[in-house]
Design a protein around this motif. Structure first.
Motif, PDB file in Angstrom:
ATOM      1  N   ALA A 137       0.816  -1.213   0.000  1.00 38.25           N
ATOM      2  CA  ALA A 137       0.000   0.000   0.000  1.00 38.25           C
ATOM      3  C   ALA A 137       0.849   1.261   0.000  1.00 38.25           C
ATOM      4  O   ALA A 137       0.490   2.270  -0.635  1.00 38.25           O
ATOM      5  N   GLU A 138       1.991   1.214   0.689  1.00 40.55           N
ATOM      6  CA  GLU A 138       2.826   2.413   0.785  1.00 40.55           C
ATOM      7  C   GLU A 138       3.508   2.770  -0.535  1.00 40.55           C
ATOM      8  O   GLU A 138       4.040   3.882  -0.681  1.00 40.55           O
ATOM      9  N   GLU A 139       3.503   1.865  -1.489  1.00 38.20           N
ATOM     10  CA  GLU A 139       4.129   2.146  -2.790  1.00 38.20           C
ATOM     11  C   GLU A 139       3.128   2.649  -3.824  1.00 38.20           C
ATOM     12  O   GLU A 139       3.497   2.947  -4.954  1.00 38.20           O
ATOM     13  N   LEU A 140       1.860   2.733  -3.455  1.00 36.85           N
ATOM     14  CA  LEU A 140       0.825   3.157  -4.394  1.00 36.85           C
ATOM     15  C   LEU A 140       0.531   4.648  -4.254  1.00 36.85           C
ATOM     16  O   LEU A 140       0.485   5.179  -3.142  1.00 36.85           O
ATOM     17  N   VAL A 141       0.341   5.312  -5.398  1.00 41.12           N
ATOM     18  CA  VAL A 141      -0.021   6.733  -5.397  1.00 41.12           C
ATOM     19  C   VAL A 141      -1.222   6.923  -6.308  1.00 41.12           C
ATOM     20  O   VAL A 141      -1.484   6.122  -7.206  1.00 41.12           O
ATOM     21  N   ASN A 168      -7.770  10.977 -11.709  1.00 48.70           N
ATOM     22  CA  ASN A 168      -8.790  10.225 -10.972  1.00 48.70           C
ATOM     23  C   ASN A 168      -8.157   9.717  -9.676  1.00 48.70           C
ATOM     24  O   ASN A 168      -7.366   8.769  -9.695  1.00 48.70           O
ATOM     25  N   ALA A 169      -8.518  10.329  -8.570  1.00 52.14           N
ATOM     26  CA  ALA A 169      -7.897  10.008  -7.281  1.00 52.14           C
ATOM     27  C   ALA A 169      -8.269   8.622  -6.772  1.00 52.14           C
ATOM     28  O   ALA A 169      -7.640   8.122  -5.826  1.00 52.14           O
ATOM     29  N   SER A 170      -9.274   7.986  -7.369  1.00 51.26           N
ATOM     30  CA  SER A 170      -9.655   6.642  -6.931  1.00 51.26           C
ATOM     31  C   SER A 170      -8.798   5.556  -7.585  1.00 51.26           C
ATOM     32  O   SER A 170      -8.888   4.387  -7.214  1.00 51.26           O
ATOM     33  N   ILE A 171      -7.978   5.942  -8.560  1.00 50.64           N
ATOM     34  CA  ILE A 171      -7.128   4.977  -9.275  1.00 50.64           C
ATOM     35  C   ILE A 171      -5.697   5.145  -8.806  1.00 50.64           C
ATOM     36  O   ILE A 171      -5.145   6.256  -8.805  1.00 50.64           O
ATOM     37  N   ARG A 203      -0.687  16.704 -26.018  1.00 49.59           N
ATOM     38  CA  ARG A 203      -0.065  17.685 -26.910  1.00 49.59           C
ATOM     39  C   ARG A 203      -0.338  17.356 -28.376  1.00 49.59           C
ATOM     40  O   ARG A 203      -0.216  18.209 -29.248  1.00 49.59           O
ATOM     41  N   GLN A 204      -0.711  16.104 -28.640  1.00 52.40           N
ATOM     42  CA  GLN A 204      -1.029  15.695 -30.003  1.00 52.40           C
ATOM     43  C   GLN A 204      -2.534  15.511 -30.194  1.00 52.40           C
ATOM     44  O   GLN A 204      -2.978  14.897 -31.159  1.00 52.40           O
ATOM     45  N   GLY A 205      -3.305  16.037 -29.265  1.00 49.50           N
ATOM     46  CA  GLY A 205      -4.754  16.005 -29.387  1.00 49.50           C
ATOM     47  C   GLY A 205      -5.401  14.697 -28.972  1.00 49.50           C
ATOM     48  O   GLY A 205      -6.585  14.464 -29.260  1.00 49.50           O
ATOM     49  N   VAL A 206      -4.671  13.816 -28.304  1.00 49.34           N
ATOM     50  CA  VAL A 206      -5.201  12.525 -27.858  1.00 49.34           C
ATOM     51  C   VAL A 206      -5.442  12.595 -26.350  1.00 49.34           C
ATOM     52  O   VAL A 206      -4.539  12.926 -25.583  1.00 49.34           O
ATOM     53  N   ARG A 207      -6.650  12.270 -25.923  1.00 47.16           N
ATOM     54  CA  ARG A 207      -7.009  12.359 -24.513  1.00 47.16           C
ATOM     55  C   ARG A 207      -7.117  10.954 -23.893  1.00 47.16           C
ATOM     56  O   ARG A 207      -8.124  10.269 -24.048  1.00 47.16           O
ATOM     57  N   LEU A 208      -6.063  10.554 -23.221  1.00 47.29           N
ATOM     58  CA  LEU A 208      -6.070   9.267 -22.524  1.00 47.29           C
ATOM     59  C   LEU A 208      -6.798   9.429 -21.197  1.00 47.29           C
ATOM     60  O   LEU A 208      -6.627  10.435 -20.498  1.00 47.29           O
ATOM     61  N   VAL A 209      -7.570   8.415 -20.824  1.00 50.54           N
ATOM     62  CA  VAL A 209      -8.274   8.460 -19.550  1.00 50.54           C
ATOM     63  C   VAL A 209      -8.044   7.143 -18.809  1.00 50.54           C
ATOM     64  O   VAL A 209      -8.181   6.067 -19.385  1.00 50.54           O
ATOM     65  N   PRO A 210      -7.642   7.211 -17.527  1.00 44.94           N
ATOM     66  CA  PRO A 210      -7.437   5.976 -16.751  1.00 44.94           C
ATOM     67  C   PRO A 210      -8.781   5.409 -16.314  1.00 44.94           C
ATOM     68  O   PRO A 210      -9.651   6.134 -15.824  1.00 44.94           O
ATOM     69  N   LEU A 211      -8.951   4.104 -16.474  1.00 46.45           N
ATOM     70  CA  LEU A 211     -10.219   3.447 -16.119  1.00 46.45           C
ATOM     71  C   LEU A 211     -10.087   2.558 -14.885  1.00 46.45           C
ATOM     72  O   LEU A 211     -11.024   2.431 -14.102  1.00 46.45           O
ATOM     73  N   SER A 212      -8.939   1.918 -14.729  1.00 50.77           N
ATOM     74  CA  SER A 212      -8.731   1.028 -13.585  1.00 50.77           C
ATOM     75  C   SER A 212      -7.239   0.801 -13.399  1.00 50.77           C
ATOM     76  O   SER A 212      -6.514   0.595 -14.380  1.00 50.77           O
ATOM     77  N   GLY A 213      -6.806   0.849 -12.156  1.00 50.50           N
ATOM     78  CA  GLY A 213      -5.397   0.609 -11.845  1.00 50.50           C
ATOM     79  C   GLY A 213      -5.257  -0.551 -10.879  1.00 50.50           C
ATOM     80  O   GLY A 213      -5.704  -1.662 -11.160  1.00 50.50           O
ATOM     81  N   PHE A 214      -4.665  -0.274  -9.717  1.00 45.88           N
ATOM     82  CA  PHE A 214      -4.476  -1.330  -8.724  1.00 45.88           C
ATOM     83  C   PHE A 214      -5.817  -1.881  -8.255  1.00 45.88           C
ATOM     84  O   PHE A 214      -6.776  -1.132  -8.031  1.00 45.88           O
TER      85      PHE A 214
END
Length: 268
Positions: A116-120, A125-128, A147-158
């Motif tokens: 847990a201490e290694e996760l940020v 999205n503060a929940s990921i 910068r190239q007009g592509v919008r990445l969005v995080p959906l799920s992490g740990f």
């Protein structure tokens, strides 16, 4: 003819030696050869148990223990004396190397949960959460794509094992899938890359309808990732026709940009 007639005189007249250092070199070589052959035979026998081991819950040390015992017993019976401490360490190393480094279930490898201490948390999205190194590179990758007009969005992490259990068994029951079918699109609890804190599911903010489905392959986000993710230490976990038999997941990426992450996914 005496049974000794076929034995060379030099061999028949070998005296008894009080210490190993006093033994002639040919005798020491003979004993070393016998021990080496014994280890080789035990290694071959161990190979036949690897498939069984992969579906068991034994650790590498537990797997190695019975072979270490057999090797030591064989050496003792061959030489008429207990093996030296250095031989015990060598035997233990050989036996441990015979054991695979991880278990598998339904073609998925087992992974420990990230501390847990290694996760940020991610800024978008503060929940990921991801491990700090993976998170930093993901943030840099997101800025470069923007910068190239592509919008990445995080959906799920740990994900914890409890969270993965709900996903795997809940959706399996909801969709009426057997375990093998469900494993083609989702890992069983304890066997998901998301446990490591290095894996992330990514979507295209401009085409939300493609999130977490095969249509993501046709988005600008995927096209950009396919070309540029490697510069940030990310790679596609399950490309088409992957050796694990897991369905193609264009949205699922993992970080392999430092030593620990690389060893996590590639150590055999």
């Amino acid at each position: 003819m005496s049974p000794l007639d076929d034995i060379p005189q030099a061999a028949r007249d070998v005296p008894l030696y009080s210490t190993e250092s006093e033994q002639p070199s040919w005798l020491r070589r003979t004993r070393l050869l016998r021990r080496t052959l014994g280890l080789a035979l035990l290694a071959l026998a161990a190979g036949g148990l690897v498939a069984w081991y992969q579906t068991s819950g034994f650790s590498a040390a537990e797997f190695a223990q019975p072979f270490e015992t057999m090797i030591n017993r064989s050496a003792a019976e061959t030489d008429g004396a207990a093996p030296a401490a250095s031989d015990l360490e060598e035997n233990r190393a050989v036996a441990t190397q015979l054991a695979p480094s991880s278990r598998t279930l339904l073609n998925h490898r087992a992974y420990d949960e990230a501390p847990a201490e290694e996760l940020v948390t991610l800024s978008a999205n503060a929940s990921i959460r991801l491990r700090s190194t993976a998170a930093a590179e993901y943030e840099a990758m997101t800025r470069a794509a923007a910068r190239q007009g592509v919008r990445l969005v995080p959906l799920s992490g740990f994900r914890s094992q409890a969270e993965q259990e709900q996903i795997f068994f809940g959706l399996k029951a909801e969709r009426g899938q057997d375990a093998q079918t469900r494993a083609e699109v989702s890992a069983p609890p304890g066997y998901s890359e998301h446990h490591t804190g290095y894996a992330i599911d990514i979507g295209d903010a401009n085409q939300a309808g493609t999130n977490l489905n095969a249509d993501f392959e046709n988005t600008r986000a995927y096209e950009w990732l396919d070309t540029n993710a490697v510069q940030y230490g990310y790679e596609l976990s399950f490309p088409p026709d992957n050796f694990q038999g897991v369905a193609f997941e264009p949205w699922h990426w993992r970080f392999v940009g430092d030593r620990i992450s690389l060893e996590t996914f590639y150590r055999e």
